[in-house]
Design a protein around this motif. Structure first.
Motif, PDB file in Angstrom:
ATOM      1  N   ALA A 151       1.000  -1.137  -0.093  1.00 15.54           N
ATOM      2  CA  ALA A 151      -0.098  -0.113  -0.059  1.00 15.54           C
ATOM      3  C   ALA A 151       0.743   1.343  -0.094  1.00 15.54           C
ATOM      4  N   ASN A 152       2.201   1.136   0.185  1.00 14.94           N
ATOM      5  CA  ASN A 152       2.970   2.195   0.299  1.00 14.94           C
ATOM      6  C   ASN A 152       2.783   3.095   1.209  1.00 14.94           C
ATOM      7  N   VAL A 153       2.533   2.538   2.435  1.00 11.87           N
ATOM      8  CA  VAL A 153       2.115   3.324   3.713  1.00 11.87           C
ATOM      9  C   VAL A 153       3.120   3.285   4.757  1.00 11.87           C
ATOM     10  N   THR A 154       3.225   4.272   5.548  1.00 14.08           N
ATOM     11  CA  THR A 154       4.511   4.169   6.881  1.00 14.08           C
ATOM     12  C   THR A 154       3.770   4.029   8.016  1.00 14.08           C
ATOM     13  N   PRO A 166      -6.690 -18.955   3.194  1.00  6.54           N
ATOM     14  CA  PRO A 166      -6.794 -18.014   4.215  1.00  6.54           C
ATOM     15  C   PRO A 166      -6.007 -16.660   3.494  1.00  6.54           C
ATOM     16  N   VAL A 167      -6.793 -15.609   4.246  1.00  4.73           N
ATOM     17  CA  VAL A 167      -6.777 -14.088   3.500  1.00  4.73           C
ATOM     18  C   VAL A 167      -6.714 -13.182   4.502  1.00  4.73           C
ATOM     19  N   TYR A 168      -5.314 -12.418   4.825  1.00  2.61           N
ATOM     20  CA  TYR A 168      -5.431 -11.167   5.720  1.00  2.61           C
ATOM     21  C   TYR A 168      -6.079 -10.101   5.126  1.00  2.61           C
ATOM     22  N   GLU A 169      -6.650  -9.231   5.722  1.00  2.00           N
ATOM     23  CA  GLU A 169      -7.246  -8.154   5.336  1.00  2.00           C
ATOM     24  C   GLU A 169      -6.964  -6.950   6.513  1.00  2.00           C
ATOM     25  N   ILE A 170      -5.809  -6.115   5.995  1.00  3.77           N
ATOM     26  CA  ILE A 170      -5.159  -5.112   6.796  1.00  3.77           C
ATOM     27  C   ILE A 170      -5.691  -3.703   6.553  1.00  3.77           C
ATOM     28  N   GLU A 171      -6.327  -3.181   7.372  1.00  8.63           N
ATOM     29  CA  GLU A 171      -6.725  -1.822   7.218  1.00  8.63           C
ATOM     30  C   GLU A 171      -5.850  -0.447   7.733  1.00  8.63           C
ATOM     31  N   PHE A 172      -5.755   0.382   7.074  1.00  7.50           N
ATOM     32  CA  PHE A 172      -4.812   1.611   7.450  1.00  7.50           C
ATOM     33  C   PHE A 172      -5.609   2.952   7.513  1.00  7.50           C
ATOM     34  N   ASN A 173      -5.624   3.770   8.535  1.00  3.51           N
ATOM     35  CA  ASN A 173      -6.114   5.029   8.579  1.00  3.51           C
ATOM     36  C   ASN A 173      -5.687   5.853   7.441  1.00  3.51           C
ATOM     37  N   GLY A 174      -6.481   6.886   7.022  1.00  5.25           N
ATOM     38  CA  GLY A 174      -5.941   7.330   5.898  1.00  5.25           C
ATOM     39  C   GLY A 174      -5.044   8.268   5.964  1.00  5.25           C
ATOM     40  N   THR A 175      -4.592   8.795   7.481  1.00  4.92           N
ATOM     41  CA  THR A 175      -3.443   9.472   7.804  1.00  4.92           C
ATOM     42  C   THR A 175      -2.063   8.918   7.597  1.00  4.92           C
ATOM     43  N   ALA A 222      -6.608  12.533   2.906  1.00  3.85           N
ATOM     44  CA  ALA A 222      -6.174  11.006   2.749  1.00  3.85           C
ATOM     45  C   ALA A 222      -7.473   9.883   2.897  1.00  3.85           C
ATOM     46  N   LYS A 223      -7.385   8.717   1.997  1.00  3.51           N
ATOM     47  CA  LYS A 223      -8.474   7.921   2.195  1.00  3.51           C
ATOM     48  C   LYS A 223      -8.038   6.606   3.012  1.00  3.51           C
ATOM     49  N   LYS A 224      -8.808   5.975   3.497  1.00  2.00           N
ATOM     50  CA  LYS A 224      -8.451   4.615   4.242  1.00  2.00           C
ATOM     51  C   LYS A 224      -7.870   3.626   3.087  1.00  2.00           C
ATOM     52  N   VAL A 225      -7.210   2.772   3.466  1.00  2.00           N
ATOM     53  CA  VAL A 225      -6.481   1.986   2.782  1.00  2.00           C
ATOM     54  C   VAL A 225      -6.570   0.484   3.366  1.00  2.00           C
ATOM     55  N   THR A 226      -7.117  -0.501   2.454  1.00  2.00           N
ATOM     56  CA  THR A 226      -7.474  -1.912   2.896  1.00  2.00           C
ATOM     57  C   THR A 226      -6.383  -2.796   1.999  1.00  2.00           C
ATOM     58  N   VAL A 227      -5.274  -3.617   2.477  1.00  2.00           N
ATOM     59  CA  VAL A 227      -4.808  -4.561   1.718  1.00  2.00           C
ATOM     60  C   VAL A 227      -5.302  -5.840   2.091  1.00  2.00           C
ATOM     61  N   LYS A 228      -5.576  -6.784   0.941  1.00  2.00           N
ATOM     62  CA  LYS A 228      -5.873  -8.242   1.171  1.00  2.00           C
ATOM     63  C   LYS A 228      -4.633  -8.930   0.715  1.00  2.00           C
ATOM     64  N   LEU A 229      -4.179  -9.830   1.507  1.00  2.00           N
ATOM     65  CA  LEU A 229      -2.969 -10.581   0.747  1.00  2.00           C
ATOM     66  C   LEU A 229      -3.270 -12.112   1.424  1.00  2.00           C
ATOM     67  N   ASN A 230      -2.480 -12.923   0.717  1.00  2.00           N
ATOM     68  CA  ASN A 230      -2.621 -14.409   0.652  1.00  2.00           C
ATOM     69  C   ASN A 230      -2.001 -14.648   1.907  1.00  2.00           C
ATOM     70  N   ILE A 265      -3.390  -9.489  -3.187  1.00  2.00           N
ATOM     71  CA  ILE A 265      -4.408 -10.137  -3.604  1.00  2.00           C
ATOM     72  C   ILE A 265      -5.228  -8.711  -4.248  1.00  2.00           C
ATOM     73  N   ALA A 266      -5.329  -7.574  -3.297  1.00  2.00           N
ATOM     74  CA  ALA A 266      -5.766  -6.460  -3.824  1.00  2.00           C
ATOM     75  C   ALA A 266      -5.526  -5.325  -2.665  1.00  2.00           C
ATOM     76  N   VAL A 267      -5.376  -4.007  -3.238  1.00  2.00           N
ATOM     77  CA  VAL A 267      -5.043  -2.791  -2.287  1.00  2.00           C
ATOM     78  C   VAL A 267      -6.392  -2.088  -2.768  1.00  2.00           C
ATOM     79  N   GLU A 268      -7.266  -1.550  -1.801  1.00  2.00           N
ATOM     80  CA  GLU A 268      -8.386  -0.812  -1.991  1.00  2.00           C
ATOM     81  C   GLU A 268      -8.587   0.396  -1.242  1.00  2.00           C
ATOM     82  N   ASN A 269      -8.499   1.488  -1.921  1.00  2.00           N
ATOM     83  CA  ASN A 269      -8.846   2.553  -1.541  1.00  2.00           C
ATOM     84  C   ASN A 269     -10.081   2.925  -1.096  1.00  2.00           C
ATOM     85  N   ASP A 270     -10.327   3.705   0.111  1.00  2.00           N
ATOM     86  CA  ASP A 270     -11.955   3.961   0.268  1.00  2.00           C
ATOM     87  C   ASP A 270     -12.364   5.362  -0.152  1.00  2.00           C
TER      88      ASP A 270
END
Length: 228
Positions: free
Chosen positions: A139-142, A161-170, A207-215, A222-227
């Motif tokens: 997601a290129n986030v820090t 099995p899939v991880y779904e990891i959410e980052f705050n927009g900031t 800045a938008k919320k970012v959700t990353v889905k990975l195997n 799997i996907a990088v989704e921007n809210d």
């Protein structure tokens, strides 16, 4: 009388200070958590769940802020029994996983039965720590994640099995903010500095919320989704 007045004023000041401290504490309690601090493995969480729910399979794991624990971080563990007649939901204190906040069962609906896929913890080769580090890269986030979830999802037709990891927009605005600061330091003009600070604040605000889905088996994105 003067001494008494001073004591009254001092008491009032202390009361006001205590009141402000209480307000501050309640505000902090509502802030998003650093989900990267809570990284129990799927195997450990499965054990916690099945210890209280005999003959049940773990379906989903998530870590987040929760009202049932006074806005403190919790693990939510969901599953179902062998006959798929009952579902269970357990809420565990993420700071002290031996502290069960809630553990309830209910009758499963027909739609729940269709979605009841047991989490195959043996296929979870990537730990939550590995998954979070990979998600930051994808997601290129820090910043740190505000929540993460692990469940079975179809990937190329196979239950995985899939991880779904959410980052705050900031978190996504950090690199933009630091770049702006670096540019502003090279510009001596006060006007340019003010403009740079304003653009940094705007970037963080927008800045938008970012959700990353990975195997969870191989760590592949799997996907990088921007809210929106």
């Amino acid at each position: 009388m003067k001494k008494n007045n001073k004591l009254v004023l001092l008491g009032a000041a202390l009361t006001m200070t205590a009141g402000l401290s209480m307000v501050s504490a309640s505000v902090n309690a509502d802030q998003v958590i650093n989900a990267g601090q809570y990284t129990e493995s799927a195997q450990q969480l499965q054990q916690i769940f099945t210890n209280k729910n005999k003959n049940f399979s773990l379906k989903e794991v998530s870590v987040e802020n929760h009202n049932d624990n006074k806005q403190e971080p919790v693990y939510e563990l969901e599953g179902f029994n062998a006959k798929k007649t009952q579902s269970a939901k357990m809420v565990v204190n993420a700071e002290k996983t031996n502290e069960v906040i809630k553990n309830k069962t209910k009758k499963m609906s027909s739609s729940d039965k269709k979605d009841a896929n047991a989490l195959n913890v043996n296929d979870v080769k990537k730990s939550p720590v590995d998954a979070i580090n990979l998600a930051k890269k994808y997601a290129n986030v820090t910043g740190n994640p505000t929540s993460w979830k692990l469940e079975m999802t179809k990937v190329n037709g196979n239950e995985t099995p899939v991880y779904e990891i959410e980052f705050n927009g900031t978190a996504t605005a950090a690199s933009s903010s630091s770049t702006s600061s670096a540019k502003s330091s090279s510009v001596k003009s006060t006007k340019a500095k003010k403009s740079s600070k304003a653009s940094s604040k705007k970037a963080i605000k927008n800045a938008k919320k970012v959700t990353v889905k990975l195997n969870a088996t191989n760590g592949n994105k799997i996907a990088v989704e921007n809210d929106d």
